[in-house]
Write a protein that holds these residues in place. Structure first.
Motif, short mmCIF file in Angstrom:
data_model
loop_
_atom_site.label_atom_id
_atom_site.label_comp_id
_atom_site.label_asym_id
_atom_site.label_seq_id
_atom_site.Cartn_x
_atom_site.Cartn_y
_atom_site.Cartn_z
N ILE A 80 0.85 -1.19 0.00
CA ILE A 80 0.00 0.00 0.00
C ILE A 80 0.88 1.24 0.00
O ILE A 80 1.80 1.36 0.81
N SER A 81 0.60 2.14 -0.93
CA SER A 81 1.31 3.42 -0.96
C SER A 81 0.33 4.51 -1.38
O SER A 81 -0.67 4.24 -2.05
N LYS A 82 0.61 5.73 -0.97
CA LYS A 82 -0.31 6.82 -1.27
C LYS A 82 -0.27 7.17 -2.75
O LYS A 82 0.73 6.95 -3.44
N LEU A 83 -1.40 7.71 -3.21
CA LEU A 83 -1.56 8.16 -4.59
C LEU A 83 -2.07 9.59 -4.57
O LEU A 83 -2.81 9.97 -3.66
N SER A 84 -1.74 10.36 -5.58
CA SER A 84 -2.34 11.70 -5.70
C SER A 84 -3.83 11.54 -6.00
O SER A 84 -4.23 10.61 -6.71
N ILE A 85 -4.62 12.44 -5.46
CA ILE A 85 -6.06 12.42 -5.74
C ILE A 85 -6.25 12.74 -7.22
O ILE A 85 -5.76 13.77 -7.70
N PRO A 86 -6.95 11.87 -7.96
CA PRO A 86 -7.17 12.15 -9.38
C PRO A 86 -7.91 13.48 -9.57
O PRO A 86 -8.79 13.84 -8.78
N GLU A 87 -7.54 14.21 -10.61
CA GLU A 87 -8.10 15.55 -10.84
C GLU A 87 -9.62 15.53 -10.95
O GLU A 87 -10.30 16.43 -10.44
N GLU A 88 -10.18 14.51 -11.61
CA GLU A 88 -11.64 14.47 -11.75
C GLU A 88 -12.33 14.29 -10.39
O GLU A 88 -13.39 14.84 -10.14
N VAL A 89 -11.70 13.53 -9.50
CA VAL A 89 -12.24 13.35 -8.15
C VAL A 89 -12.08 14.64 -7.36
O VAL A 89 -13.01 15.09 -6.68
N ARG A 90 -10.93 15.27 -7.47
CA ARG A 90 -10.67 16.54 -6.78
C ARG A 90 -11.73 17.59 -7.16
O ARG A 90 -12.26 18.29 -6.31
N ARG A 91 -12.04 17.69 -8.46
CA ARG A 91 -13.05 18.66 -8.91
C ARG A 91 -14.40 18.39 -8.26
O ARG A 91 -15.10 19.32 -7.84
N LYS A 92 -14.77 17.13 -8.15
CA LYS A 92 -16.05 16.79 -7.54
C LYS A 92 -16.03 17.07 -6.04
O LYS A 92 -17.02 17.54 -5.47
N MET A 93 -14.91 16.78 -5.38
CA MET A 93 -14.78 17.06 -3.95
C MET A 93 -14.94 18.55 -3.66
O MET A 93 -15.51 18.93 -2.64
N LEU A 94 -14.42 19.38 -4.55
CA LEU A 94 -14.51 20.82 -4.36
C LEU A 94 -15.96 21.31 -4.26
O LEU A 94 -16.23 22.32 -3.62
N GLU A 95 -16.88 20.58 -4.87
CA GLU A 95 -18.29 20.95 -4.80
C GLU A 95 -18.84 20.81 -3.38
O GLU A 95 -19.89 21.36 -3.07
N TYR A 96 -18.14 20.07 -2.53
CA TYR A 96 -18.60 19.80 -1.16
C TYR A 96 -17.80 20.58 -0.12
O TYR A 96 -17.80 20.21 1.04
N ARG A 97 -17.15 21.65 -0.53
CA ARG A 97 -16.46 22.52 0.42
C ARG A 97 -17.50 23.33 1.18
O ARG A 97 -18.60 23.57 0.68
N PRO A 98 -17.19 23.76 2.39
CA PRO A 98 -18.14 24.60 3.13
C PRO A 98 -18.49 25.85 2.34
O PRO A 98 -17.65 26.41 1.62
N VAL A 99 -19.72 26.31 2.46
CA VAL A 99 -20.25 27.42 1.66
C VAL A 99 -19.36 28.66 1.75
O VAL A 99 -19.01 29.26 0.75
N GLN A 100 -18.96 29.07 2.97
CA GLN A 100 -18.16 30.29 3.11
C GLN A 100 -16.82 30.17 2.40
O GLN A 100 -16.28 31.15 1.93
N GLU A 101 -16.26 28.96 2.32
CA GLU A 101 -14.96 28.79 1.66
C GLU A 101 -15.10 28.78 0.15
O GLU A 101 -14.23 29.26 -0.55
N THR A 102 -16.22 28.26 -0.39
CA THR A 102 -16.38 28.24 -1.84
C THR A 102 -16.64 29.65 -2.35
O THR A 102 -16.29 29.98 -3.47
N ALA A 103 -17.25 30.51 -1.53
CA ALA A 103 -17.52 31.88 -1.95
C ALA A 103 -16.22 32.66 -2.17
O ALA A 103 -16.15 33.56 -2.99
N SER A 104 -15.16 32.31 -1.45
CA SER A 104 -13.90 33.03 -1.57
C SER A 104 -12.97 32.47 -2.64
O SER A 104 -11.93 33.04 -2.89
N LEU A 105 -13.31 31.34 -3.24
CA LEU A 105 -12.44 30.72 -4.26
C LEU A 105 -12.44 31.48 -5.55
O LEU A 105 -13.15 32.08 -6.09
#
Length: 142
Positions: A117-142
C-alpha cells in the motif's frame, strides 16, 4: 454544498442500555463516506477498477454530544474541509431533533490497494467533484 443523509437508528446499532454503541457511529460515518463517493460517481465496489485506489481512514476524531436511541433519525452532513495531494479531511456532523449528537473530523488518503500500500495523488476528476462539497463560506472566496 454539503452531502446529507438520514440514518434511522436500528436495534443493531444499540447496546443493552438502548443507546447507540459508539463503534457503530464509525460504521455510520464510513457508510456516509461510501455513499458520498457513490454520488460523486466513484462507488467503492468499482474504485480499484476505475481509479486503482482505495480511501482508507488515517485519522479520526469524534466528539459525542448526546446519545441516540433505537428509532431516532440521525441527520448527517458531510463537508470536505481540506483537499491535499493524496489526503483529504471531511467534517461530519450528526443531529437528532435539531440537537447536535456528534461532530467528527476524518482524514482519508488515496492509496493503492493490495499487499503493498502506498499513497496516490487524488485524481483531478475526483478533486473537482470534492470541491463541490467545500463549506459554503470557503467556496464563496475561491
Amino acid at each position: 454544498m454539503a452531502f446529507n443523509k438520514k440514518e434511522v437508528i436500528r436495534f443493531r446499532h444499540c447496546d443493552p442500555a438502548g443507546i447507540v454503541f459508539y463503534p457503530r457511529y464509525l460504521e455510520i460515518i464510513n457508510d456516509l463516506v461510501e455513499d458520498w463517493f457513490e454520488v460523486m460517481g466513484y462507488p467503492f465496489k468499482e474504485m480499484d477498477a476505475c481509479l486503482g485506489a482505495g480511501v482508507p481512514t488515517v485519522n479520526l476524531n469524534i466528539k459525542f454530544m448526546q446519545p441516540c436511541r433505537q428509532g431516532d433519525t440521525l441527520f448527517l452532513e458531510l463537508v470536505c474541509a481540506r483537499i491535499g495531494d493524496s489526503s483529504f479531511d471531511i467534517k461530519v456532523t450528526g443531529q437528532r431533533l435539531e440537537q447536535p449528537v456528534l461532530e467528527a473530523y476524518v482524514t482519508l488518503c488515496f492509496t493503492t490497494i493490495g499487499k503493498q500500500i502506498s499513497k496516490l495523488s487524488i485524481p483531478e476528476e475526483v478533486r473537482r467533484k470534492m470541491l463541490e462539497y467545500r463549506p459554503v463560506q470557503e467556496t464563496a472566496s475561491l
